[in-house]
Design a protein around this motif. Sequence first.
Motif, PDB file in Angstrom:
ATOM      1  N   ALA A 181       0.773  -1.124   0.181  1.00  0.00           N
ATOM      2  CA  ALA A 181       0.081  -0.080  -0.058  1.00  0.00           C
ATOM      3  C   ALA A 181       1.031   1.246  -0.081  1.00  0.00           C
ATOM      4  N   SER A 182       0.422   2.318  -0.567  1.00  0.00           N
ATOM      5  CA  SER A 182       1.385   3.459  -0.799  1.00  0.00           C
ATOM      6  C   SER A 182       1.735   4.085   0.563  1.00  0.00           C
ATOM      7  N   TRP A 183       0.683   3.981   1.716  1.00  0.00           N
ATOM      8  CA  TRP A 183       1.096   4.715   2.878  1.00  0.00           C
ATOM      9  C   TRP A 183       2.037   3.777   3.576  1.00  0.00           C
ATOM     10  N   VAL A 184       1.906   2.653   3.419  1.00  0.00           N
ATOM     11  CA  VAL A 184       3.070   1.751   3.851  1.00  0.00           C
ATOM     12  C   VAL A 184       4.306   2.020   3.181  1.00  0.00           C
ATOM     13  N   ALA A 185       4.484   2.127   2.050  1.00  0.00           N
ATOM     14  CA  ALA A 185       5.725   2.598   1.475  1.00  0.00           C
ATOM     15  C   ALA A 185       6.162   3.966   1.841  1.00  0.00           C
ATOM     16  N   ILE A 186       5.158   4.723   2.136  1.00  0.00           N
ATOM     17  CA  ILE A 186       5.817   6.042   2.472  1.00  0.00           C
ATOM     18  C   ILE A 186       6.255   6.084   4.008  1.00  0.00           C
ATOM     19  N   ILE A 189       7.653   3.344   5.287  1.00  0.00           N
ATOM     20  CA  ILE A 189       9.069   2.594   5.514  1.00  0.00           C
ATOM     21  C   ILE A 189       9.840   3.746   4.922  1.00  0.00           C
ATOM     22  N   SER A 190       9.761   4.456   3.823  1.00  0.00           N
ATOM     23  CA  SER A 190      10.818   5.532   3.431  1.00  0.00           C
ATOM     24  C   SER A 190      11.048   6.530   4.660  1.00  0.00           C
ATOM     25  N   ALA A 191       9.924   6.861   5.308  1.00  0.00           N
ATOM     26  CA  ALA A 191      10.245   7.951   6.379  1.00  0.00           C
ATOM     27  C   ALA A 191      10.958   7.365   7.717  1.00  0.00           C
ATOM     28  N   PHE A 192      10.452   6.279   8.086  1.00  0.00           N
ATOM     29  CA  PHE A 192      11.025   5.605   9.572  1.00  0.00           C
ATOM     30  C   PHE A 192      12.040   4.543   9.324  1.00  0.00           C
ATOM     31  N   VAL A 193      11.988   4.029   8.334  1.00  0.00           N
ATOM     32  CA  VAL A 193      13.341   3.071   7.879  1.00  0.00           C
ATOM     33  C   VAL A 193      14.205   3.622   7.389  1.00  0.00           C
ATOM     34  N   GLN A 213      15.185  -1.568   2.421  1.00  0.00           N
ATOM     35  CA  GLN A 213      13.588  -1.272   1.916  1.00  0.00           C
ATOM     36  C   GLN A 213      13.365  -2.265   0.887  1.00  0.00           C
ATOM     37  N   TYR A 214      14.062  -2.432  -0.171  1.00  0.00           N
ATOM     38  CA  TYR A 214      13.842  -3.364  -1.047  1.00  0.00           C
ATOM     39  C   TYR A 214      13.833  -5.048  -0.589  1.00  0.00           C
ATOM     40  N   VAL A 215      14.469  -5.300   0.309  1.00  0.00           N
ATOM     41  CA  VAL A 215      14.744  -6.548   0.944  1.00  0.00           C
ATOM     42  C   VAL A 215      13.185  -6.570   1.458  1.00  0.00           C
ATOM     43  N   ALA A 216      12.912  -5.814   2.326  1.00  0.00           N
ATOM     44  CA  ALA A 216      11.585  -5.966   3.127  1.00  0.00           C
ATOM     45  C   ALA A 216      10.424  -5.903   2.194  1.00  0.00           C
ATOM     46  N   MET A 217      10.345  -5.332   1.183  1.00  0.00           N
ATOM     47  CA  MET A 217       9.371  -5.139   0.214  1.00  0.00           C
ATOM     48  C   MET A 217       9.122  -6.426  -0.343  1.00  0.00           C
ATOM     49  N   ASN A 247      15.624  14.070  -0.456  1.00  0.00           N
ATOM     50  CA  ASN A 247      15.564  13.373  -1.700  1.00  0.00           C
ATOM     51  C   ASN A 247      14.884  11.976  -1.635  1.00  0.00           C
ATOM     52  N   TRP A 248      15.179  11.357  -0.603  1.00  0.00           N
ATOM     53  CA  TRP A 248      14.826   9.702  -0.650  1.00  0.00           C
ATOM     54  C   TRP A 248      12.950   9.897  -0.602  1.00  0.00           C
ATOM     55  N   GLN A 249      12.621  10.777   0.492  1.00  0.00           N
ATOM     56  CA  GLN A 249      11.316  10.880   0.631  1.00  0.00           C
ATOM     57  C   GLN A 249      10.215  11.424  -0.963  1.00  0.00           C
ATOM     58  N   ILE A 250      11.102  12.340  -1.429  1.00  0.00           N
ATOM     59  CA  ILE A 250      10.365  13.183  -2.562  1.00  0.00           C
ATOM     60  C   ILE A 250      10.220  11.848  -3.806  1.00  0.00           C
ATOM     61  N   CYS A 251      11.569  11.207  -3.699  1.00  0.00           N
ATOM     62  CA  CYS A 251      11.623  10.080  -4.877  1.00  0.00           C
ATOM     63  C   CYS A 251      10.505   8.734  -4.621  1.00  0.00           C
ATOM     64  N   THR A 252      10.113   8.815  -3.199  1.00  0.00           N
ATOM     65  CA  THR A 252       9.455   7.593  -3.137  1.00  0.00           C
ATOM     66  C   THR A 252       7.963   8.007  -3.486  1.00  0.00           C
ATOM     67  N   TRP A 253       7.523   9.398  -3.230  1.00  0.00           N
ATOM     68  CA  TRP A 253       6.393   9.836  -3.467  1.00  0.00           C
ATOM     69  C   TRP A 253       6.189   9.896  -5.093  1.00  0.00           C
ATOM     70  N   VAL A 254       7.111  10.368  -5.885  1.00  0.00           N
ATOM     71  CA  VAL A 254       7.022  10.454  -7.265  1.00  0.00           C
ATOM     72  C   VAL A 254       7.162   9.257  -7.733  1.00  0.00           C
TER      73      VAL A 254
END
Length: 248
Positions: free
Chosen positions: A55-60, A62-66, A72-76, A160-167
């Motif tokens: 889910a999008s909120w889960v991905a967001i 993960i990027s914010a708190f992990v 993150q790729y492994v967890a995904m 940068n990582w947060q913006i890239c995740t959203w985009v």
Amino acid sequence: MERNVSREKGSLFLSKSNTFRRGFLKGAIDSLPMVVAAIPFGLLFGMLAPTNGIASWVAIAISAFVFAGSAQYVAMGLMAVGTPAALIVLTTFVVNLRHLLYAFAMLIPTKHWSKKQKVGASFFLTDETFVTFNQKHLSGLEPSQSFSYYAGSAAFMYLNWQICTWVGLWAGTSLSGVESMGLEFAMVTAFIAMMTPMLKRRRNIASALIAFVFAWIFKDIPNKLGIIVSVLFAAIIASRIPDSEDDS
């Protein structure tokens, strides 16, 4: 008398503020090549999350708190196949064991930091920020600017990582066939960009070659632990090699 004391305190505060600002901006600017290299890496995570049922909120979240690219790729991938949470945590812990080596390398550069600064900095420790900070430390970094320099690099990488995740999430939900575009090259590109500035020293070149050989020898060790073992062997052996820097 009181006015003079107030003025001195004000001048000292402004001086510290200016020092922090200069260090912060310098850290951010020096991290620009790493940030650029990490952009496809971050976009790819966001783009592949929906195709893996995340889910999008889960991905967001993960990027914010992990905030750990490879983990993150492994967890995904593990989440996509319904792996138990405890195993996901354990696996990502193993993947991020290299950060323990980073922490050892930063003991001396950060020895004058406060405990709060060290705890805060530990969350933002990434491959890119470590490389940027370590290279600056080796070339000469004023102790008064070391924390602000690190903070500038870390903040730029995090934003940068947060913006890239959203985009990437937007692209992943809006575009079709993302998983077949072969964007995995982004991971290789990011790590090559991190290694290149470090290959000016004889010891670093030897360490990379030794790590490559041992990684091949220990490639069959379960859970990719061979990578950790190879890095340890390379670090021990390369530490015995006289260091020099190629200035040509």
